[in-house]
Design an enzyme around this catalytic site. Sequence first.
Site, PDB file in Angstrom:
ATOM      1  N   ARG A   7      -0.521  14.352  12.557  1.00 14.84           N
ATOM      2  CA  ARG A   7      -0.005  14.220  11.192  1.00 14.84           C
ATOM      3  C   ARG A   7       0.278  15.582  10.525  1.00 14.84           C
ATOM      4  O   ARG A   7      -0.231  15.890   9.454  1.00 14.84           O
ATOM      5  CB  ARG A   7      -0.944  13.397  10.312  1.00 14.84           C
ATOM      6  CG  ARG A   7      -1.491  12.118  10.908  1.00 14.84           C
ATOM      7  CD  ARG A   7      -0.481  11.011  11.153  1.00 14.84           C
ATOM      8  NE  ARG A   7       0.119  10.451   9.971  1.00 14.84           N
ATOM      9  CZ  ARG A   7      -0.390   9.436   9.272  1.00 14.84           C
ATOM     10  NH1 ARG A   7      -1.525   8.910   9.640  1.00 14.84           N
ATOM     11  NH2 ARG A   7       0.237   8.965   8.213  1.00 14.84           N
ATOM     12  N   ASP A  53       4.238   0.647  11.961  1.00 18.01           N
ATOM     13  CA  ASP A  53       3.046   0.013  11.377  1.00 18.01           C
ATOM     14  C   ASP A  53       2.879  -1.428  11.818  1.00 18.01           C
ATOM     15  O   ASP A  53       1.871  -2.047  11.494  1.00 18.01           O
ATOM     16  CB  ASP A  53       3.107   0.085   9.844  1.00 18.01           C
ATOM     17  CG  ASP A  53       2.985   1.510   9.355  1.00 18.01           C
ATOM     18  OD1 ASP A  53       3.262   1.762   8.174  1.00 18.01           O
ATOM     19  OD2 ASP A  53       2.621   2.383  10.163  1.00 18.01           O
ATOM     20  N   ARG A  83      -8.738  -0.617   4.123  1.00 19.50           N
ATOM     21  CA  ARG A  83      -7.882   0.421   3.496  1.00 19.50           C
ATOM     22  C   ARG A  83      -6.544  -0.189   3.082  1.00 19.50           C
ATOM     23  O   ARG A  83      -5.904   0.281   2.150  1.00 19.50           O
ATOM     24  CB  ARG A  83      -7.635   1.563   4.487  1.00 19.50           C
ATOM     25  CG  ARG A  83      -8.810   2.504   4.674  1.00 19.50           C
ATOM     26  CD  ARG A  83      -8.365   3.744   5.432  1.00 19.50           C
ATOM     27  NE  ARG A  83      -7.085   4.172   4.911  1.00 19.50           N
ATOM     28  CZ  ARG A  83      -6.125   4.674   5.695  1.00 19.50           C
ATOM     29  NH1 ARG A  83      -6.301   4.796   6.986  1.00 19.50           N
ATOM     30  NH2 ARG A  83      -4.966   5.059   5.173  1.00 19.50           N
ATOM     31  N   CYS A 108      -5.463  12.105  12.169  1.00 20.37           N
ATOM     32  CA  CYS A 108      -6.252  10.861  12.135  1.00 20.37           C
ATOM     33  C   CYS A 108      -6.127  10.222  13.517  1.00 20.37           C
ATOM     34  O   CYS A 108      -5.562  10.806  14.436  1.00 20.37           O
ATOM     35  CB  CYS A 108      -5.751   9.938  11.034  1.00 20.37           C
ATOM     36  SG  CYS A 108      -4.121   9.304  11.384  1.00 20.37           S
ATOM     37  N   LYS A 136       0.857  -1.208   0.000  1.00 15.95           N
ATOM     38  CA  LYS A 136       0.000   0.000   0.000  1.00 15.95           C
ATOM     39  C   LYS A 136       0.882   1.244   0.000  1.00 15.95           C
ATOM     40  O   LYS A 136       0.644   2.178  -0.771  1.00 15.95           O
ATOM     41  CB  LYS A 136      -0.897   0.003   1.244  1.00 15.95           C
ATOM     42  CG  LYS A 136      -1.577   1.330   1.506  1.00 15.95           C
ATOM     43  CD  LYS A 136      -2.454   1.324   2.744  1.00 15.95           C
ATOM     44  CE  LYS A 136      -1.703   1.625   3.990  1.00 15.95           C
ATOM     45  NZ  LYS A 136      -1.427   3.049   4.229  1.00 15.95           N
ATOM     46  N   ASN A 137       1.902   1.257   0.838  1.00 18.77           N
ATOM     47  CA  ASN A 137       2.695   2.485   1.003  1.00 18.77           C
ATOM     48  C   ASN A 137       3.693   2.721  -0.115  1.00 18.77           C
ATOM     49  O   ASN A 137       4.362   3.746  -0.144  1.00 18.77           O
ATOM     50  CB  ASN A 137       3.363   2.501   2.380  1.00 18.77           C
ATOM     51  CG  ASN A 137       2.321   2.616   3.475  1.00 18.77           C
ATOM     52  OD1 ASN A 137       1.157   2.924   3.207  1.00 18.77           O
ATOM     53  ND2 ASN A 137       2.713   2.332   4.700  1.00 18.77           N
TER      54      ASN A 137
HETATM   55  C1  EPZ Z   1       3.999   6.964   6.186  1.00 13.20           C
HETATM   56  O1  EPZ Z   1       3.198   7.996   6.747  1.00 13.20           O
HETATM   57  C2  EPZ Z   1       3.093   5.747   6.078  1.00 13.20           C
HETATM   58  N1  EPZ Z   1       1.970   6.047   5.185  1.00 13.20           N
HETATM   59  C3  EPZ Z   1       2.562   5.366   7.458  1.00 13.20           C
HETATM   60  O2  EPZ Z   1       1.810   4.161   7.308  1.00 13.20           O
HETATM   61  C4  EPZ Z   1       3.749   5.080   8.374  1.00 13.20           C
HETATM   62  O3  EPZ Z   1       3.268   4.805   9.673  1.00 13.20           O
HETATM   63  C5  EPZ Z   1       4.680   6.303   8.405  1.00 13.20           C
HETATM   64  O4  EPZ Z   1       5.089   6.644   7.066  1.00 13.20           O
HETATM   65  C6  EPZ Z   1       5.931   6.048   9.224  1.00 13.20           C
HETATM   66  O5  EPZ Z   1       6.608   4.954   8.712  1.00 13.20           O
HETATM   67  C7  EPZ Z   1       2.161   5.992   3.845  1.00 13.20           C
HETATM   68  O6  EPZ Z   1       3.260   5.757   3.373  1.00 13.20           O
HETATM   69  C8  EPZ Z   1       0.960   6.247   2.989  1.00 13.20           C
HETATM   70  P1  EPZ Z   1       5.986  10.338   8.374  1.00 13.20           P
HETATM   71  P2  EPZ Z   1       3.777   9.509   6.775  1.00 13.20           P
HETATM   72  O7  EPZ Z   1       5.894  11.596   7.594  1.00 13.20           O
HETATM   73  O8  EPZ Z   1       4.555   9.785   5.557  1.00 13.20           O
HETATM   74  C9  EPZ Z   1       5.807  13.529  11.879  1.00 13.20           C
HETATM   75  C10 EPZ Z   1       0.024   2.704   7.596  1.00 13.20           C
HETATM   76  O9  EPZ Z   1      -0.457   2.166   8.596  1.00 13.20           O
HETATM   77  N2  EPZ Z   1       5.780  14.526  10.800  1.00 13.20           N
HETATM   78  O10 EPZ Z   1       7.221   9.519   8.296  1.00 13.20           O
HETATM   79  O11 EPZ Z   1       2.651  10.411   7.118  1.00 13.20           O
HETATM   80  C11 EPZ Z   1       4.502  12.737  11.956  1.00 13.20           C
HETATM   81  O12 EPZ Z   1       3.543  13.443  12.723  1.00 13.20           O
HETATM   82  C12 EPZ Z   1       0.405   4.156   7.648  1.00 13.20           C
HETATM   83  O13 EPZ Z   1       0.247   2.120   6.497  1.00 13.20           O
HETATM   84  C13 EPZ Z   1       5.874  15.884  11.121  1.00 13.20           C
HETATM   85  O14 EPZ Z   1       5.975  16.246  12.296  1.00 13.20           O
HETATM   86  O15 EPZ Z   1       4.764   9.401   8.031  1.00 13.20           O
HETATM   87  C14 EPZ Z   1       4.934  11.472  12.631  1.00 13.20           C
HETATM   88  O16 EPZ Z   1       5.009  11.693  14.022  1.00 13.20           O
HETATM   89  C15 EPZ Z   1       0.108   4.809   8.984  1.00 13.20           C
HETATM   90  N3  EPZ Z   1       5.823  16.798  10.124  1.00 13.20           N
HETATM   91  C16 EPZ Z   1       6.346  11.239  12.079  1.00 13.20           C
HETATM   92  O17 EPZ Z   1       6.782  12.500  11.586  1.00 13.20           O
HETATM   93  C17 EPZ Z   1       5.700  16.433   8.817  1.00 13.20           C
HETATM   94  O18 EPZ Z   1       5.691  17.324   7.939  1.00 13.20           O
HETATM   95  C18 EPZ Z   1       6.393  10.218  10.958  1.00 13.20           C
HETATM   96  O19 EPZ Z   1       5.636  10.697   9.910  1.00 13.20           O
HETATM   97  C19 EPZ Z   1       5.603  15.056   8.504  1.00 13.20           C
HETATM   98  C20 EPZ Z   1       5.649  14.125   9.511  1.00 13.20           C
END
Ligand code: EPZ
Length: 430
Positions: free
Chosen positions: A121, A306, A398, A116, A22-23
Amino acid sequence: MSKLIINGGNRLIGEAGIQGSKNSVLPILAATVLVKGESVIENCPLITDVEATVKILRYLGCKVKREGHTVTVDSTDADKYDIPDDLMREMRSSVVFLGAIIGRMGKASLSTPGGCEIGLRPIDLHLDSIQRFGVNIKEEYAKIEFETVKPLEGTNITLSFPSVGATENIILTACMAKGTTVIRNAAREPEISDLADFLNRCGAKISGTGEGTVVIEGVERLYPSKHRVIPDRIVAGTYMAAAAMTHGKIHISSVIPAHIAPVIPVFEEAGCDISIRGNDITLTAPPRLKSIKTVRTMPYPGFPTDMQAQIMAMTTVCHGTSVIIETIFESRYKHVSELLRFGAKIRVDGRMAVTEGIDKLTGASVISSDLRGGASLVLAGLAAQGKTAVDGVKFIDRGYENIEGVLASLGGSVTRSERNEADGAGEEQV
Ligand code: EPZ
C-alpha cells in the site's frame, strides 16, 4: 476477540437492505475538515472504520455527533494538522485525511501508513501529486511533514495508475487551491463521484468524476451541507454471493445497479438469474453453480478487487474449474489458506488462482486476517456442511454492519460468540 459461529447448509432467501458505502463515507467525513460549520452526513454505516474516522475528526478539533446512521461534523474550531501514529495504525486509509488537512491548514504531519494484509500500500502517487500543488514534503523515518510556503495553486496531474485514494486526495487538496486542477487517468470508482457530489453541494466546482479526467476549479470557501452516502456496492455483492452459494434467492433494495454492474456477468456466468428493477436487484441461484472461466480484477468499471475473495469462495462450490487473476494488489490471496481448511481445492501461482469446484465444503475453524478475506470465510461457512467458527471478526466489522444479523434475517444460522481470552470460554469446537 469475538467469533462468528455458522451452521452451514441453509438456503439464504429474503430481502436485504444495503448499508452506506464504507469507501464513500471515509473520504466524505475527511472532507468535512475543509468545511467550516456543521455538515450532516446520512446513511453512515455502523462499522469500526467509521468509528476510527470519527476519532480522528475529534482529535483534529472537530465537534462530531453520531446519532444512528447520521454523523454531524462541525469543523469550525479544527486546529490540528497531524494524525497521531496510533490512529494512523488503527486505519491506514486515514491517509485520505491528507488532502483535507492540507487544504484547510496549509500543512500536515502524519506517520507513513503501513502496509496491510493485502499489500504494501505505498502512497507515492499521493505524495508526487500533492507536491505539484507547491507543497514541500519532508520524509524522515516514519513521519511525513507537509508544508506550504505560499497558497496552494491548481496544477495538472496525470496518474500513472488510477489510484482511488490518490484521486480523492488530489480532489480534496484542489478544492480551495487557486486556479484549476486537472487530473488525468483519475480513478473512476463511484465513491469518488459521491465525494465530489458532497463537495459540490458545499460549493466546490468539480466535474468529470466517473469518467477519467477530473477538473476542479478552486473556490474561496466551502459551506456546510447535508449528504446521504451511496449504498455499499461491495456489501451488496457479498450478500449476492452468499445467496448464490446456498442455492438461495435474495432481493436487494436500495442498491445502485450501475455500481454493481461489473459483478453481474460473473453471477450470470455461474448460472444465477438476475433481475433488475429500478434500484432493486433480485438474484436467484441454481441448485449447482457453474464455473467461471476467468475473473480479472481491474479498476472501475472493471471487476472490483474488493469482490475477489467473495467470488473465490463462490467458485469453490462451482461445477468445474474457475480462474481468478488479481491485478490490483500484490498479495490479496491470504484467504486461500483458510478456504483450503473447508476442503476447497485452490492453487495459487503468482497473481493467478485456479479453483477446482467441489460438491460440498466441510465446516472448519478459520481465522480472518483482512476485511474481504474474512467475508469470504463467512460465505464458505454458510455453504459448508456442519459448523464453522470464524475468528478475527474485528476485520469483518471494519466494513460490514451487523453481518450476523443480516445473514440470519436471510435464513443463515450465524451467531456471534464473545470469547474471553482469559478462560477461553465460548470456545466453539468445530
Ligand atoms: C481503495 O484503496 C479502497 N479503500 C480499497 O478497498 C480498494 O481495494 C482500492 O481502493 C482499489 O479499489 C478505500 O477506499 C478506503 P488504490 P486505495 O490507491 O485507495 C497501488 C476494502 O476492502 N498504489 O486504488 O488504497 C496500490 O498499492 C478496501 O474496502 C501505489 O502503488 O487503493 C494498489 O496496488 C481494500 N501507489 C493499487 O495502486 C500509491 O500511491 C490500488 O490502490 C497508491 C496506490
